[in-house]
Design a protein around this motif. Sequence first.
Motif, PDB file in Angstrom:
ATOM      1  N   ALA A   7       0.911  -1.348  -0.087  1.00 24.13           N
ATOM      2  CA  ALA A   7      -0.018  -0.058  -0.022  1.00 24.13           C
ATOM      3  C   ALA A   7       0.932   1.482   0.018  1.00 24.13           C
ATOM      4  O   ALA A   7       0.325   2.620   0.091  1.00 24.13           O
ATOM      5  N   ARG A  12      16.093   1.523 -12.171  1.00 21.47           N
ATOM      6  CA  ARG A  12      14.512   0.598 -11.049  1.00 21.47           C
ATOM      7  C   ARG A  12      14.146   0.043 -12.532  1.00 21.47           C
ATOM      8  O   ARG A  12      12.966  -1.405 -12.039  1.00 21.47           O
ATOM      9  N   TYR A  61       3.028   1.905  -2.660  1.00 24.67           N
ATOM     10  CA  TYR A  61       3.302   2.109  -3.991  1.00 24.67           C
ATOM     11  C   TYR A  61       1.278   2.696  -4.486  1.00 24.67           C
ATOM     12  O   TYR A  61       0.498   2.535  -4.110  1.00 24.67           O
ATOM     13  N   ALA A 121      15.544   2.160  -2.835  1.00 22.94           N
ATOM     14  CA  ALA A 121      16.722   3.038  -2.333  1.00 22.94           C
ATOM     15  C   ALA A 121      16.030   3.803  -4.181  1.00 22.94           C
ATOM     16  O   ALA A 121      17.189   5.048  -3.777  1.00 22.94           O
ATOM     17  N   VAL A 122      16.038   2.823  -5.089  1.00 23.43           N
ATOM     18  CA  VAL A 122      16.192   3.337  -6.218  1.00 23.43           C
ATOM     19  C   VAL A 122      14.215   4.108  -6.869  1.00 23.43           C
ATOM     20  O   VAL A 122      14.438   4.171  -8.053  1.00 23.43           O
ATOM     21  N   GLN A 123      13.809   3.521  -5.991  1.00 27.93           N
ATOM     22  CA  GLN A 123      12.044   4.274  -6.147  1.00 27.93           C
ATOM     23  C   GLN A 123      11.510   5.321  -5.711  1.00 27.93           C
ATOM     24  O   GLN A 123      12.654   5.999  -5.096  1.00 27.93           O
ATOM     25  N   ASP A 124      10.476   5.442  -6.160  1.00 23.17           N
ATOM     26  CA  ASP A 124       9.665   7.415  -5.885  1.00 23.17           C
ATOM     27  C   ASP A 124       9.894   7.153  -4.482  1.00 23.17           C
ATOM     28  O   ASP A 124       8.379   8.124  -4.063  1.00 23.17           O
ATOM     29  N   PHE A 125      10.681   7.176  -3.698  1.00 21.52           N
ATOM     30  CA  PHE A 125      10.441   7.397  -1.657  1.00 21.52           C
ATOM     31  C   PHE A 125      11.339   8.226  -1.463  1.00 21.52           C
ATOM     32  O   PHE A 125      12.735   8.536  -1.183  1.00 21.52           O
ATOM     33  N   ASP A 154      10.447   2.565   6.064  1.00 17.58           N
ATOM     34  CA  ASP A 154       9.858   2.951   7.024  1.00 17.58           C
ATOM     35  C   ASP A 154       8.659   1.454   6.749  1.00 17.58           C
ATOM     36  O   ASP A 154       8.016   1.150   8.018  1.00 17.58           O
ATOM     37  N   THR A 171      10.479 -10.098  -3.934  1.00 17.34           N
ATOM     38  CA  THR A 171      11.588  -9.508  -3.069  1.00 17.34           C
ATOM     39  C   THR A 171      11.150  -8.657  -1.755  1.00 17.34           C
ATOM     40  O   THR A 171      10.860  -9.577  -0.379  1.00 17.34           O
ATOM     41  N   MET A 184       6.368  -0.546  10.574  1.00 17.25           N
ATOM     42  CA  MET A 184       4.875  -0.543  10.387  1.00 17.25           C
ATOM     43  C   MET A 184       5.109  -1.714  10.566  1.00 17.25           C
ATOM     44  O   MET A 184       3.720  -2.419  11.833  1.00 17.25           O
ATOM     45  N   TYR A 215      25.246  -2.510 -10.050  1.00 16.00           N
ATOM     46  CA  TYR A 215      24.785  -1.810  -8.797  1.00 16.00           C
ATOM     47  C   TYR A 215      23.750  -3.355  -8.509  1.00 16.00           C
ATOM     48  O   TYR A 215      23.636  -3.801  -7.084  1.00 16.00           O
ATOM     49  N   TRP A 216      23.115  -4.267  -9.235  1.00 21.24           N
ATOM     50  CA  TRP A 216      22.049  -5.591  -9.267  1.00 21.24           C
ATOM     51  C   TRP A 216      23.211  -6.263  -8.977  1.00 21.24           C
ATOM     52  O   TRP A 216      22.606  -7.331  -8.202  1.00 21.24           O
ATOM     53  N   TYR A 225      23.158   2.165  -0.752  1.00 18.28           N
ATOM     54  CA  TYR A 225      22.821   2.292  -2.246  1.00 18.28           C
ATOM     55  C   TYR A 225      22.645   3.375  -2.538  1.00 18.28           C
ATOM     56  O   TYR A 225      23.011   3.903  -4.250  1.00 18.28           O
ATOM     57  N   LYS A 226      22.121   4.146  -1.889  1.00 18.09           N
ATOM     58  CA  LYS A 226      22.410   5.499  -2.310  1.00 18.09           C
ATOM     59  C   LYS A 226      23.390   6.628  -2.279  1.00 18.09           C
ATOM     60  O   LYS A 226      23.923   6.773  -3.766  1.00 18.09           O
ATOM     61  N   LYS A 282      17.534  -2.422  -1.383  1.00 14.82           N
ATOM     62  CA  LYS A 282      18.030  -2.150  -2.519  1.00 14.82           C
ATOM     63  C   LYS A 282      17.473  -1.407  -3.332  1.00 14.82           C
ATOM     64  O   LYS A 282      17.403  -0.713  -4.669  1.00 14.82           O
ATOM     65  N   VAL A 283      15.896  -2.178  -3.880  1.00 13.76           N
ATOM     66  CA  VAL A 283      15.117  -2.355  -4.302  1.00 13.76           C
ATOM     67  C   VAL A 283      14.467  -0.556  -4.044  1.00 13.76           C
ATOM     68  O   VAL A 283      14.289   0.329  -5.483  1.00 13.76           O
TER      69      VAL A 283
END
Lengths: 186, 538
Positions: free
Chosen positions: A24, B456, A26, A81-85, A92, A48, A96, B494-495, A139-140, A78-79
């Motif tokens: 949720a 991504r 996303y 870190a490249v998404q729009d968060f 977080d 993942t 939860m 990266y991956w 990862y950043k 890792k996933v």
Amino acid sequence: MGLIDILSGKKEIIEKKWFDMIAASYPVNASSFLKNQKEQFANPVGNTIGEAVHTVIDVLIHEGTNEKANTCLDKLVKVRAVQDFAPSMAVDFLYMLKQLLKDELKNEFHTGGVYEEFLLIESRIDTMALFSFESYLKYKEKIYELKVNEFKNMAFRLLERANLTFEFKDEGPAFEKSVLERDTVK
Amino acid sequence: MTDELKQDDLVKINYKPPKKDWMDTPVNFRHGTYIYPARAKNLKYLDLPNPREWSPTDEDWKLPENWKDIILNGMKERLDKYRSFKVFMDICVRCGACADKCHFFIGGGDPKNMPVLRAELIRSIYKGNFTAAGKILGRLNGARGLTKDVIKEWFYYFYQCTECRRCSVFCPYGIDTAEITMMGRELLTLLGCNVNWVLEPAANCYRTGNHLGIQPHALKDMFEMLLDDIEDRTGVKIEPTFNRKGAEILFVTPSADYFADPGIYTCMGYLMLFHELGLDYTWSTYASEGGNFGLFTSHEMIKRLNAKIYAEAKRLGVKWIIGGECGHMWRVIHQYMDTMNGPADFLEAPVSPITGTKFENAKSTKMVHITEFTADLIKNNKLKLDPSRNDKLRITFHDSCNPARAMGILEEPRYIIKNVCNNFFEMPENTAREQTFCCGGGAGLGTDEMMEIRMRGGMPRANAVQYVHDKHGVNRLTCMCAIDRATLTTLMEYWVPDVKVTGVHELVANALVMKGEKERIVDIRGEPLKEKKGEDDV
């Protein structure tokens, strides 16, 4: 009945609810996709998340070591870190879980020893959250390193091709020997 | 007001995103998710409209005053000119088959990256302005008005599509969403809303023939270095020719093959192969770029940049053309060149001078893919190969989107790889061949400022590589596209950091037993052919 027994009994429902909470985070169309598509190559992100959820709960219930959970948490972070968060949103999901466990266990806390046991589990989750934060930063930093590397590689190649750089070549034992001799003289 | 809020209220976070309609969700240009705009000088050089300095993060994009008319007239012109565009606007029934097939949606979760919704960004304007139902029913019919926010949204999402066409494989109506993206980009071009990563190479290409603007003398220098390296590693001295009139064959490849790692090793493979065959061929310092960033700009630009290939073939008087390992170049050649720049009636239908094979499939374009040429050589037993020289490599193959989906070249590279290597492992079925996942950096997205988006978008590809790495110990990802060789390298870093990227003809270079060669102890990268025992490779 102790906390571990209670959690074992609720394992499936906790896993499902936690997965749903992460999904949720996303946008709507994405969260239903994450939940419904089970094939691992068609939905690698959902997979993942599922792996991390299952492993963390398993580790908490069976008192496994955090290392096992950390591998899956690292993959999930890792996933994210490249998404729009925003950074806080990216990591977080363990908070939860804390909230979810409190909700699920609120009627059990009065049973002898359950609350004390919960506090121990809660601090383990906190430790995992700290680990996740470290992974996120790692990862950043990697993203920025990749940017710099791409730029440096291109610039270096061009300089080299334009004959603007000169690199010493390792010319084998004789070359090494002369360098050693030179150093000895010094 | 703040006094009324208690501590508990503040920690109550609603994790559900607000349920706003997609039309009411404006884009947020965050660093890492957009490409820098094209510099004014590049627009000027290409005679494109509205050259100016601007940034997507600016409130005012400095659009021409009559921008709305420009877009609507531009749409009308294209709806009349391209029947496919009109059909794609009308025919979609929103079945959702494409929705979860885009790598950007799978890896990132942004609903506007679902191909159906990405197309809807432009379809809604079509409906609102070109259909009676849309004009009357408005939003009920999925129509909306054209505003500056729509332009911003187009810029954001049409540059988050790599035109890979995976979604179109699943569309029951055959809607090619890449063509919708292409139309979107053409319309943005009318307003001067382009990205520099595409237009600078396009401008350079228009001027000097290749993306970096490498001039003939510098190009020859670059080859000298590659030839030195070949001699150093194989003991064979090679002397290719440039701009040689009367050669039988012209060879054209992406410029990244001769200036960028790891493409240069693939280029060394071409040089060694052609030398070993004694092929009567020439390089060109003008047709020195197979890549065509016009494909990411407009049809007119594709035509303009691609014209040099036939022009140079004519000038040099060659009989036919071989093309190197490039991705989008082959979409242009296979699907557009014949009608855009042809007919090439001054050339002959390609026949391999070594095997006598007629390349019937290239009878019209007169241009043969290098893997077709090499696979034919191997099939006819014309090459001496020692696949054990690639034994330290455990290989998988990434079907590059354009060769796989735009020209259906699936078997030839596999046939070559299986003949030059002993350890080859396929990636899972739904991530290979026609269903291959994009590298995440095609169609002009492969720039460093887009790193987050690229990582991504490339995640589904990397996930499949990770699988064969874990299961079979794969340590080398082969592909036949210059953009792939650049972007997959970073994606793997990266991956799946243990996996390096290579071209098909780099593997050929290693395995090729050449006349007069010295004992080969290093591969074409100059690294030991065999790992010492106990070293890290699997």
